[in-house]
Design an enzyme around this catalytic site. Sequence first.
Site, PDB file in Angstrom:
ATOM      1  N   ARG A  44      33.042  36.684  42.603  1.00  0.00           N
ATOM      2  CA  ARG A  44      34.049  36.423  41.571  1.00  0.00           C
ATOM      3  C   ARG A  44      35.379  36.999  42.018  1.00  0.00           C
ATOM      4  NH1 ARG A  44      35.541  41.041  41.459  1.00  0.00           N
ATOM      5  NH2 ARG A  44      36.832  40.504  39.688  1.00  0.00           N
ATOM      6  N   GLY A  45      36.426  36.680  41.235  1.00  0.00           N
ATOM      7  CA  GLY A  45      37.782  37.039  41.652  1.00  0.00           C
ATOM      8  C   GLY A  45      38.369  35.806  42.335  1.00  0.00           C
ATOM      9  N   ALA A  46      39.610  35.452  41.952  1.00  0.00           N
ATOM     10  CA  ALA A  46      40.178  34.166  42.365  1.00  0.00           C
ATOM     11  C   ALA A  46      40.146  33.899  43.883  1.00  0.00           C
ATOM     12  CB  ALA A  46      41.589  34.044  41.805  1.00  0.00           C
ATOM     13  N   ARG A  87      33.981  26.784  38.221  1.00  0.00           N
ATOM     14  CA  ARG A  87      34.839  27.618  37.366  1.00  0.00           C
ATOM     15  C   ARG A  87      36.223  26.962  37.285  1.00  0.00           C
ATOM     16  NH1 ARG A  87      34.742  33.945  37.851  1.00  0.00           N
ATOM     17  NH2 ARG A  87      35.040  33.723  35.616  1.00  0.00           N
ATOM     18  N   GLN A 194      33.946  44.345  34.686  1.00  0.00           N
ATOM     19  CA  GLN A 194      34.390  44.356  36.084  1.00  0.00           C
ATOM     20  C   GLN A 194      35.183  45.626  36.405  1.00  0.00           C
ATOM     21  OE1 GLN A 194      34.538  41.718  34.065  1.00  0.00           O
ATOM     22  NE2 GLN A 194      34.372  39.778  35.164  1.00  0.00           N
ATOM     23  N   ASP A 235      44.577  34.812  38.119  1.00  0.00           N
ATOM     24  CA  ASP A 235      43.717  33.662  38.446  1.00  0.00           C
ATOM     25  C   ASP A 235      44.536  32.394  38.627  1.00  0.00           C
ATOM     26  OD1 ASP A 235      41.838  35.654  36.903  1.00  0.00           O
ATOM     27  OD2 ASP A 235      40.619  34.341  38.175  1.00  0.00           O
ATOM     28  N   ASN A 245      44.928  35.646  33.623  1.00  0.00           N
ATOM     29  CA  ASN A 245      44.092  36.675  34.251  1.00  0.00           C
ATOM     30  C   ASN A 245      42.991  37.049  33.248  1.00  0.00           C
ATOM     31  OD1 ASN A 245      43.558  38.444  36.541  1.00  0.00           O
ATOM     32  ND2 ASN A 245      44.154  40.131  35.218  1.00  0.00           N
ATOM     33  N   LYS A 246      42.123  37.920  33.656  1.00  0.00           N
ATOM     34  CA  LYS A 246      40.960  38.311  32.842  1.00  0.00           C
ATOM     35  C   LYS A 246      41.333  38.592  31.387  1.00  0.00           C
ATOM     36  CE  LYS A 246      37.525  38.413  33.738  1.00  0.00           C
ATOM     37  NZ  LYS A 246      36.691  37.228  33.425  1.00  0.00           N
TER      38      LYS A 246
HETATM   39  O1  MRU Z   1      35.802  36.444  35.890  1.00  0.00           O
HETATM   40  P1  MRU Z   1      36.282  37.117  37.148  1.00  0.00           P
HETATM   41  O2  MRU Z   1      35.607  38.419  37.419  1.00  0.00           O
HETATM   42  O3  MRU Z   1      36.229  36.161  38.326  1.00  0.00           O
HETATM   43  O4  MRU Z   1      37.803  37.414  36.851  1.00  0.00           O
HETATM   44  C1  MRU Z   1      38.566  38.002  37.874  1.00  0.00           C
HETATM   45  C2  MRU Z   1      39.964  38.320  37.471  1.00  0.00           C
HETATM   46  O5  MRU Z   1      40.402  38.012  36.386  1.00  0.00           O
HETATM   47  C3  MRU Z   1      40.847  38.935  38.530  1.00  0.00           C
HETATM   48  O6  MRU Z   1      41.780  39.787  37.948  1.00  0.00           O
HETATM   49  C4  MRU Z   1      41.599  37.809  39.267  1.00  0.00           C
HETATM   50  O7  MRU Z   1      40.698  36.834  39.710  1.00  0.00           O
HETATM   51  C5  MRU Z   1      42.392  38.318  40.416  1.00  0.00           C
HETATM   52  S1  MRU Z   1      41.377  38.824  41.737  1.00  0.00           S
HETATM   53  C6  MRU Z   1      42.347  39.299  43.038  1.00  0.00           C
END
Ligand code: MRU
Length: 346
Positions: A44-46, A87, A194, A235, A245-246
Amino acid sequence: MDAIIWENDHLRLLDQTKLPGTMEYIECYDYRKVAESIKRLAVRGAPAIGAAAAYGLVLGAKQINTTDRKEFLEKLEAIAGELRATRPTAVNLAWALDRMLMRVNTSSEQDVEKIRRVMLEEAHAIYQEDVQSNRKMGEFGQELLPNGARVLTHCNAGALATAGYGTALGVIRAAKEKGKEVSVFADETRPLLQGARLTAWEMVQEGIPVTLITDGMAGYLMAKKKVDCVIVGADRITANGDVANKIGTYGVAVLANYHKIPFYVAAPLSTIDMTLSSGEEIPIEERDPKEVTHHAGQAMAPDGVQVWNPAFDVTPNSLVTAIITEMGIIYPPYTENLAKICKPNK
Ligand code: MRU
């Protein structure tokens, strides 16, 4: 602590759902395994899901049993579609798949086996460029942190969320590498934690002082003047500088604005979506209500309760002090200044 490893003929993904307790890799020989891992947030994470999907497409290309270029390309498009659908919010996923398909479609290569090799090279390039971008972001971003800076972050935008080093946490790492003292407050980041499970773990591993708080504590933390700035990842950033973002990021940005604390977003150009003019247009993923009602398999809410579980929110550009990219630090007006560093069709 690599989240993504290409090993000879397959992809290894660190199962982030098991952290911090267990370090276990998922061995992917099938693109479907990669798709499933992205969906359930094992990776996970963009930027990380972009790189994982690129390698997933390489695996998919190996699974297409034909020597006919046209048939190969048709099937590859379908596999890319499956990976893309995992996603919706992080644009890096679609960006990486589009880049892979573009490389294939613009190659004059007719031999399918050679196309597969070109695809692996491209996936490696996406991976390596992400690490380099994070290092550059760190270099630029650390200038914003004075010695002794106390930084609040939300979710995990670290090495685990990228090909390596991290975006928001990369800036913090870079400040430390410059010899600055820096400490971190990590929002736990409900519902999937997270911040608690991943950011706190990364910081502890690195020896960077970290204090974990629940999401609801951020306001009081700021009121008590314990934070100098906020740095988060993203994201998707639209052409006007709105930031997805999250979930919970928007609340932190509002609080930072009220308390006159700078709110920075660190993200590579692959996260900037110039095809969307504002955050209103960003598709926001809604996830399983069980993520909210249950914790570690245990019910935390009564049966039959209604749940809303958007995985992301949108922070309007007016709350963003600056965007840290690999091209430098971008300040408002974002529509004008992002256009200077991004190609208009991206
Ligand atoms: O649902 P996730 O854990 O994939 O969400 C991740 C985030 O929101 C991060 O802040 C974002 O992807 C940036 S990662 C460098």
